[in-house]
Scaffold this active site. Structure first.
Site, PDB file in Angstrom:
ATOM      1  N   GLU A  63      56.392 -10.205  36.832  1.00  0.00           N
ATOM      2  CA  GLU A  63      56.902 -11.572  37.022  1.00  0.00           C
ATOM      3  C   GLU A  63      55.867 -12.442  37.760  1.00  0.00           C
ATOM      4  O   GLU A  63      55.741 -13.638  37.482  1.00  0.00           O
ATOM      5  CB  GLU A  63      58.199 -11.560  37.839  1.00  0.00           C
ATOM      6  CG  GLU A  63      59.347 -10.771  37.214  1.00  0.00           C
ATOM      7  CD  GLU A  63      59.377  -9.320  37.667  1.00  0.00           C
ATOM      8  OE1 GLU A  63      58.295  -8.701  37.804  1.00  0.00           O
ATOM      9  OE2 GLU A  63      60.479  -8.794  37.871  1.00  0.00           O
ATOM     10  N   CYS A  86      62.782  -7.121  41.223  1.00  0.00           N
ATOM     11  CA  CYS A  86      63.003  -6.432  42.494  1.00  0.00           C
ATOM     12  C   CYS A  86      63.506  -7.422  43.539  1.00  0.00           C
ATOM     13  O   CYS A  86      63.216  -8.617  43.483  1.00  0.00           O
ATOM     14  CB  CYS A  86      61.720  -5.764  42.974  1.00  0.00           C
ATOM     15  SG  CYS A  86      60.373  -6.913  43.285  1.00  0.00           S
ATOM     16  N   CYS A  95      60.421 -10.199  43.619  1.00  0.00           N
ATOM     17  CA  CYS A  95      60.274 -11.069  42.439  1.00  0.00           C
ATOM     18  C   CYS A  95      61.494 -11.948  42.230  1.00  0.00           C
ATOM     19  O   CYS A  95      61.391 -13.043  41.673  1.00  0.00           O
ATOM     20  CB  CYS A  95      60.032 -10.215  41.206  1.00  0.00           C
ATOM     21  SG  CYS A  95      58.441  -9.382  41.302  1.00  0.00           S
ATOM     22  N   SER A 179      44.037  32.979  20.361  1.00  0.00           N
ATOM     23  CA  SER A 179      44.818  31.750  20.115  1.00  0.00           C
ATOM     24  C   SER A 179      43.942  30.537  19.882  1.00  0.00           C
ATOM     25  O   SER A 179      44.446  29.416  19.783  1.00  0.00           O
ATOM     26  CB  SER A 179      45.702  31.470  21.341  1.00  0.00           C
ATOM     27  OG  SER A 179      44.856  31.124  22.438  1.00  0.00           O
ATOM     28  N   TRP A 181      41.515  28.275  17.515  1.00  0.00           N
ATOM     29  CA  TRP A 181      42.632  27.422  17.896  1.00  0.00           C
ATOM     30  C   TRP A 181      43.734  27.593  16.869  1.00  0.00           C
ATOM     31  O   TRP A 181      43.440  27.875  15.712  1.00  0.00           O
ATOM     32  CB  TRP A 181      42.183  25.949  17.955  1.00  0.00           C
ATOM     33  CG  TRP A 181      41.270  25.669  19.114  1.00  0.00           C
ATOM     34  CD1 TRP A 181      39.915  25.711  19.111  1.00  0.00           C
ATOM     35  CD2 TRP A 181      41.682  25.331  20.452  1.00  0.00           C
ATOM     36  NE1 TRP A 181      39.432  25.425  20.380  1.00  0.00           N
ATOM     37  CE2 TRP A 181      40.509  25.192  21.218  1.00  0.00           C
ATOM     38  CE3 TRP A 181      42.905  25.133  21.087  1.00  0.00           C
ATOM     39  CZ2 TRP A 181      40.520  24.861  22.566  1.00  0.00           C
ATOM     40  CZ3 TRP A 181      42.900  24.814  22.410  1.00  0.00           C
ATOM     41  CH2 TRP A 181      41.720  24.664  23.150  1.00  0.00           C
ATOM     42  N   LEU A 215      42.678  22.215  31.461  1.00  0.00           N
ATOM     43  CA  LEU A 215      43.881  21.381  31.678  1.00  0.00           C
ATOM     44  C   LEU A 215      43.500  19.972  32.122  1.00  0.00           C
ATOM     45  O   LEU A 215      44.138  19.398  33.013  1.00  0.00           O
ATOM     46  CB  LEU A 215      44.834  22.015  32.702  1.00  0.00           C
ATOM     47  CG  LEU A 215      45.473  23.343  32.299  1.00  0.00           C
ATOM     48  CD1 LEU A 215      46.548  23.728  33.319  1.00  0.00           C
ATOM     49  CD2 LEU A 215      46.066  23.302  30.909  1.00  0.00           C
ATOM     50  N   THR A 233      53.418  33.518  41.174  1.00  0.00           N
ATOM     51  CA  THR A 233      54.227  34.087  42.269  1.00  0.00           C
ATOM     52  C   THR A 233      53.383  34.911  43.242  1.00  0.00           C
ATOM     53  O   THR A 233      53.497  34.756  44.461  1.00  0.00           O
ATOM     54  CB  THR A 233      55.334  34.983  41.676  1.00  0.00           C
ATOM     55  OG1 THR A 233      56.057  34.219  40.713  1.00  0.00           O
ATOM     56  CG2 THR A 233      56.280  35.476  42.748  1.00  0.00           C
TER      57      THR A 233
END
Ligand SMILES: Nc1c(/N=C/[C@@H](O)[C@H](O)[C@H](O)COP(=O)(O)O)[nH]c(=O)[nH]c1=O
Length: 373
Positions: A63, A86, A95, A179, A181, A215, A233
C-alpha cells in the site's frame, strides 16, 4: 466489445483490478518471508494511478508503494489490496492509517489477515474512518498465494511440502541404492525452483549418508538459499559432509536427547547447528513445533523413504510434489518412496486431491493435496 464504437470496451471491474494486484503480489514470490505476499492497486475514474507490491520483509508494504505513486490522485479513489491492510506498528507504520490519510473513499480487500492478533482490525479502522470497505473479492485465489504464511499463522508450524522423485514402478533407488538420476534436467530444475520458495529443505540421515547432497538452489537467478535440515537422531552424519563445507546456507542437524556429545562437538566444529530435542526419538509434531519456534514457515521435505514415511504416518503434510520418470527398475528390495509403518487397510489410505499434472521433459509432475477432513 462495444461493436458500435468499434473499440474494445473491457469491463474493468473489481475482479480485474484485484487480479492485477494479485499478479503484483506473486511477482515477489519467495522473497517476502516471513511476511506474506501482498499487492495493491489504486484506481480513479477507471485509471490505475498507483500500484505496488511488498518486495522484502522490512521494506515498505504494497500500500505504501501504491499510495506514494498515486500522490493526491488517491483522493476519492478505490484501493484494491490483496490482504487486509495492517493496523499495527510493525517495522513500518500501519497501512490502514496511511490509506485513511490518503483519502481514498473505497477499499476492496481479498484476504482477511489470518493473524489472530490483527484479524479484522484494519478493516474496522477503515470503516470507522468512513471508508467503504468490500471484503472477499477473489478471496480463494488470494488465500492460496499465501498458503505458507496462513498455515504458519494458524498453526505456528511450517507448511510442509513433500517432494518425491520416483520411477514409474514407484522406486527412489535401485536395490543397490543407485539413484542418479531418476528424473531429467527439466524436472530437477523445477525442484530447485520449489526449494527456493521454501524457508528450509529437510532430508533424513540415510539420504545424507547415501547421497552426500548439496541441498542448495542451483539456478543462475537464485535469490535465496534455504536452511538445510538433516533429521539424525544419533548424529551419525559425517563432519566431512559436503554441505557443511560449501559456505552455503546454514545446516541444522536435529538429534535425539541421547546423541553422543563428542559427535555433536565434531559436527559443530564442522559448522553445523545441532538442535538436540528433549526426547530420545524425533517425532514429527515435536520437530514441526521446534521449526515453527525458529520461524520456519515452509518446509520442503526431500526424503528418503523413512522420512517421507514418518510424515505420511503422522498425516503431517499439506502438499505433495510427485515426480515420475518413465523408467522401470524393479527389484524386490529397491527403495520405495514411502517407508514408515503405512496403513493396514485401504480405507485408511491418505486420500489426495490432484490439483495438476504437468510434463517436464520426459517426466511427469503430480501436485496433490490431502483431502480435507
Ligand atoms: N535422484 C533424484 C533425486 N534425489 C533426491 C535426493 O535423494 C538427493 O539426495 C538430493 O536431491 C540431492 O540434492 P543435490 O545434491 O542438491 O542435487 N531427486 C530428484 O528430483 N530426481 C532424482 O533423480
Amino acid at each position: 466489445l462495444d461493436g458500435a464504437a468499434g473499440k474494445a470496451v473491457i469491463n474493468m471491474n473489481d475482479e480485474t483490478y484485484m487480479n492485477f494486484a494479485l499478479d503484483l503480489a506473486v511477482s515477489a514470490s519467495g522473497q517476502t518471508s516471513p511476511n506474506p505476499l501482498v499487492g495493491a492497486v489504486i484506481v480513479k475514474n477507471n485509471q490505475i494511478v498507483g500500484m505496488g507490491a511488498h518486495l522484502k520483509a522490512g521494506t515498505p508494504h504494497a500500500e505504501v508503494h501504491a499510495v506514494r505513486m498515486a500522490g493526491d490522485q488517491a483522493q476519492g479513489a478505490t484501493a484494491y489490496v490483496t490482504l487486509e491492510p495492517c493496523s499495527h506498528y510493525g517495522r513500518t507504520p500501519p497501512c490502514a492509517d496511511l490509506l485513511i490519510e490518503s483519502r481514498v473513499d473505497r477499499v476492496v480487500v481479498a484476504s482477511v489477515d489470518p493473524n489472530p492478533e490483527v484479524k479484522g482490525r484494519g478493516i474496522e479502522k477503515l470503516k470507522a474512518a468512513g471508508i467503504t470497505v468490500e471484503v472477499g473479492v477473489l478471496k480463494e485465489k488470494a488465500d492460496k498465494i499465501n498458503s505458507f504464511f496462513f498455515h504458519y499463522m494458524k498453526t505456528a508450524t511450517p507448511y510442509v511440502t513433500l517432494k518425491a522423485a520416483a520411477t514409474l514402478d514407484g522406486k527412489t533407488a535401485s536395490y543397490t541404492g543407485s539413484s542418479k538420476w531418476i528424473t531429467g534436467e527439466r524436472a530437477r530444475e523445477d525442484v530447485h525452483l520449489n526449494r527456493m520458495k521454501h524457508d528450509a529443505i529437510l532430508i533424513g540421515a540415510g539420504t545424507a549418508a547415501a547421497d552426500d547432497p548439496s541441498l542448495n538452489v542451483r539456478l543462475d537467478h537464485a535469490f535465496r538459499q534455504p536452511v538445510r535440515i538433516i533429521l539424525d537422531t544419533s548424529l551419525r552424519t559425517s563432519p566431512t559432509a559436503k554441505m557443511l563445507h560449501d559456505k552455503g546456507a546454514p545446516v541444522w542437524i536435529i538429534c535425539g536427547s541421547g546423541a553422543d556429545e563428542k559427535r555433536k562437538q565434531a559436527l559443530e566444529a564442522a559448522g553445523a547447528d545441532i538442535i538436540k530435542l528433549q526426547e530420545e526419538t524425533i517425532t514429527i509434531p515435536v520437530l514441526l513445533g521446534k521449526l515453527g519456534e525458529k520461524n520456519i514457515q515452509s518446509l520442503y521435505v526431500e526424503g528418503g523413504a523413512a522420512v517421507h514415511g514418518s510424515f505420511l504416518d503422522a498425516a503431517a503434510f499439506q502438499e505433495l510434489h510427485y515426480y515420475i520418470a518413465p523408467k522401470l527398475i524393479g527389484g524386490k528390495t529397491a527403495f520405495p518412496v514411502f517407508g514408515g509403518r503405512g496403513i493396514a487397510l485401504m480405507e485408511e489410505a491418505a486420500e489426495l486431491v490432484v490439483e495438476s499434472t504437468e510434463t517436464l521433459g520426459e517426466d511427469m509432475k503430480i501436485t496433490a493435496f490431502p483431502k480435507k477432513g
